[in-house]
Design a protein around this motif. Structure first.
Motif, short mmCIF file in Angstrom:
data_model
loop_
_atom_site.label_atom_id
_atom_site.label_comp_id
_atom_site.label_asym_id
_atom_site.label_seq_id
_atom_site.Cartn_x
_atom_site.Cartn_y
_atom_site.Cartn_z
N ARG A 31 -53.43 -3.31 3.72
CA ARG A 31 -52.25 -3.65 2.92
C ARG A 31 -52.10 -5.16 2.74
NH1 ARG A 31 -48.02 -1.82 5.87
NH2 ARG A 31 -46.73 -2.81 4.31
N PHE A 32 -51.60 -5.51 1.57
CA PHE A 32 -51.57 -6.90 1.13
C PHE A 32 -50.74 -7.81 2.03
CE2 PHE A 32 -50.06 -10.43 -1.48
CZ PHE A 32 -51.23 -10.86 -2.10
N THR A 33 -49.46 -7.49 2.22
CA THR A 33 -48.62 -8.44 2.96
C THR A 33 -48.98 -8.59 4.44
OG1 THR A 33 -46.84 -6.81 2.77
CG2 THR A 33 -46.53 -8.85 1.62
N PRO A 34 -49.32 -7.50 5.16
CA PRO A 34 -49.75 -7.74 6.53
C PRO A 34 -50.98 -8.67 6.59
CG PRO A 34 -49.27 -5.42 6.24
CD PRO A 34 -49.19 -6.05 4.87
N PRO A 70 -46.61 4.86 0.74
CA PRO A 70 -46.55 3.39 0.79
C PRO A 70 -47.20 2.75 2.02
CG PRO A 70 -44.45 4.27 0.09
CD PRO A 70 -45.28 5.45 0.52
N GLU A 74 -53.82 -0.56 0.26
CA GLU A 74 -53.82 -0.98 -1.14
C GLU A 74 -55.22 -1.40 -1.57
OE1 GLU A 74 -50.33 -3.59 0.15
OE2 GLU A 74 -50.14 -3.53 -2.03
N TRP B 9 -40.07 7.39 1.14
CA TRP B 9 -40.75 6.10 1.30
C TRP B 9 -40.86 5.36 -0.02
CZ3 TRP B 9 -42.23 3.26 5.39
CH2 TRP B 9 -42.22 3.89 6.65
N TYR B 10 -40.65 4.06 0.04
CA TYR B 10 -40.76 3.23 -1.15
C TYR B 10 -41.67 2.04 -0.89
CZ TYR B 10 -36.73 5.75 -2.97
OH TYR B 10 -35.89 6.72 -3.42
N ASN B 11 -42.44 1.68 -1.92
CA ASN B 11 -43.09 0.38 -1.91
C ASN B 11 -42.08 -0.65 -2.35
OD1 ASN B 11 -45.91 0.76 -1.29
ND2 ASN B 11 -46.01 1.95 -3.17
N LYS B 36 -44.85 -7.45 11.53
CA LYS B 36 -46.26 -7.71 11.20
C LYS B 36 -46.77 -6.77 10.12
CE LYS B 36 -48.26 -10.14 15.04
NZ LYS B 36 -48.31 -9.86 16.48
N GLN B 37 -46.44 -5.50 10.26
CA GLN B 37 -46.90 -4.53 9.27
C GLN B 37 -46.01 -4.51 8.03
OE1 GLN B 37 -49.74 -2.66 9.03
NE2 GLN B 37 -50.36 -3.94 10.76
N ARG B 38 -44.90 -5.22 8.11
CA ARG B 38 -43.95 -5.32 6.99
C ARG B 38 -43.47 -3.94 6.53
NH1 ARG B 38 -41.82 -9.74 7.46
NH2 ARG B 38 -41.19 -9.87 5.28
N ILE B 39 -43.02 -3.16 7.51
CA ILE B 39 -42.42 -1.87 7.18
C ILE B 39 -41.08 -1.73 7.89
CG2 ILE B 39 -44.60 -0.67 6.72
CD1 ILE B 39 -44.59 0.47 9.43
N ALA B 54 -42.23 -0.13 2.66
CA ALA B 54 -43.45 -0.84 3.03
C ALA B 54 -43.74 -1.83 1.92
CB ALA B 54 -44.61 0.13 3.19
N GLU B 55 -43.99 -3.07 2.30
CA GLU B 55 -44.28 -4.08 1.28
C GLU B 55 -45.63 -3.79 0.63
OE1 GLU B 55 -44.01 -8.10 2.63
OE2 GLU B 55 -41.85 -7.98 2.94
N ALA B 56 -45.69 -4.07 -0.66
CA ALA B 56 -46.94 -3.89 -1.39
C ALA B 56 -47.07 -5.00 -2.42
CB ALA B 56 -46.98 -2.54 -2.08
N GLU B 57 -48.34 -5.29 -2.77
CA GLU B 57 -48.59 -6.33 -3.77
C GLU B 57 -48.07 -5.90 -5.13
OE1 GLU B 57 -52.73 -6.86 -4.50
OE2 GLU B 57 -52.49 -8.86 -5.34
N THR B 58 -48.31 -4.64 -5.47
CA THR B 58 -47.86 -4.12 -6.76
C THR B 58 -46.87 -2.99 -6.52
OG1 THR B 58 -50.15 -4.42 -7.42
CG2 THR B 58 -48.69 -3.39 -9.02
N ALA B 60 -44.51 -0.08 -8.23
CA ALA B 60 -44.14 0.70 -9.41
C ALA B 60 -42.88 1.49 -9.07
CB ALA B 60 -45.26 1.64 -9.80
#
Lengths: 194, 119
Positions: A31-34, A70, A74, B9-11, B36-39, B54-58, B60
């Motif tokens: 995953r991108f942010t970690p 999620p 990614e 769950w959402y990005n 750390k895992q950004r969740i 959960a954080e994601a680059e993209t 939708a």
């Protein structure tokens, strides 16, 4: 893999970010942010690097629609990316072992060492084996490697004087170990499917 | 086969912003956060129903809505508006069924408040 392949693979790994990205992608869950936090890189710079790795077919980018959850990756390594990761791990421990790092940050360092280890000892033959570098960059790198005492430059008296390059005696056994490890890695090329 | 439990769950672009929105804004409580895992996971108004981020680059945004039941939709609407929740429209009434109002989280995911109309 053969020496020519190993040269292409190690060349692909050169630069500031390629090795760190490959080495930490898995522990970041893909995953991108970690990954971004772990590498302490700016999001836009990581994004640019990932885009380059996608077009080089090192990693595959999964769209929000490909991902079932999620928390799922990614990005994932392609078979080519997996081969590169294996080499990255060898290089990482090799640089610790020979206490010269990070050599991979500058392009051509590892390809040159591999060429020298395989008895390509003259400037022109190294240049041809490596394929792409300009003579200027090759001579800069050779000079730097000599200054680090990894490489030794000698003059040979043949019909005319020629310069030859060698891996310094001290490092030859380390290079033999490194080469053995690299040669045993299966070299999946870009486009290799799972 | 099933037991009590539902997580949506959402990005999201920014975990901290989402957590702030769902706790300080909507008034839910934080259940879990991994820096750390950004969740992160927040609990909702319903037992065993959680929302995960959960954080994601993209990102939708999803088009289906998670709908929260409220006692009094007019009151909830005013109260949440004061807390900075931006509603997409006015309260709509589906006769003999429900009153609904829609809002979007920082990433554009749709949510609704609903009040069942008792006959």
């Amino acid at each position: 893999m053969h020496v020519k392949e190993a040269i292409q693979f190690t060349h692909q790994l050169s630069g500031r970010w390629v090795m760190p990205i490959l080495l930490h992608l898995h522990s970041s869950g893909g995953r991108f942010t970690p990954l971004q936090k772990k590498l302490e890189i700016s999001p836009s710079r990581l994004s640019d690097n990932m885009t380059k790795l996608v077009s080089a077919e090192v990693v595959q980018r999964l769209t929000p629609y490909d991902r079932r959850h999620p928390l799922l990756p990614e990005y994932k390594l392609t078979p080519y990316g997996n081969s590169l990761l294996e080499i990255a791990m060898v290089i990482q421990s090799a640089e610790k072992a020979i206490n010269h790092g990070p050599l991979h940050r500058k392009n051509w360092n590892w390809p040159i060492l591999l060429a020298l280890f395989h008895q390509y000892d003259r400037f022109q033959s190294i240049l041809e084996l490596l394929g792409k570098p300009s003579p200027r960059i090759l001579s800069t790198r050779l000079k730097e490697l000599c200054e680090m005492e990894l490489v030794k430059k000698e003059i040979k008296e043949e019909p005319k004087l020629v310069y030859t390059y060698k891996i310094n005696e001290t490092y030859r056994s380390s290079m033999a170990v490194i080469w053995k490890e690299i040669s045993e890695i299966e070299g999946n090329k870009p486009n290799t499917k799972d | 086969m099933y037991k009590s439990g539902l997580t949506i769950w959402y990005n999201v672009k920014n975990m901290d912003e989402s957590v702030k929105y769902f706790t300080e804004g909507l008034g839910f409580s934080l259940d879990f956060k991994d820096e750390k895992q950004r969740i992160a996971i927040v609990t909702t108004n319903t037992k065993d129903c959680c929302i995960g981020f959960a954080e994601a680059e993209t990102v939708a945004p999803v088009t289906s809505s998670a709908v929260f039941e409220v006692e009094d939709i007019e009151k909830a609407y005013v109260e949440l508006k004061e807390r900075g929740i931006h509603f997409t429209g006015e309260i709509e009434t589906i006769p003999n069924l429900v009153k609904l109002v829609t809002f979007q989280d920082p990433d554009g995911n749709s949510f609704e408040l609903s009040q069942t109309i008792a006959d």
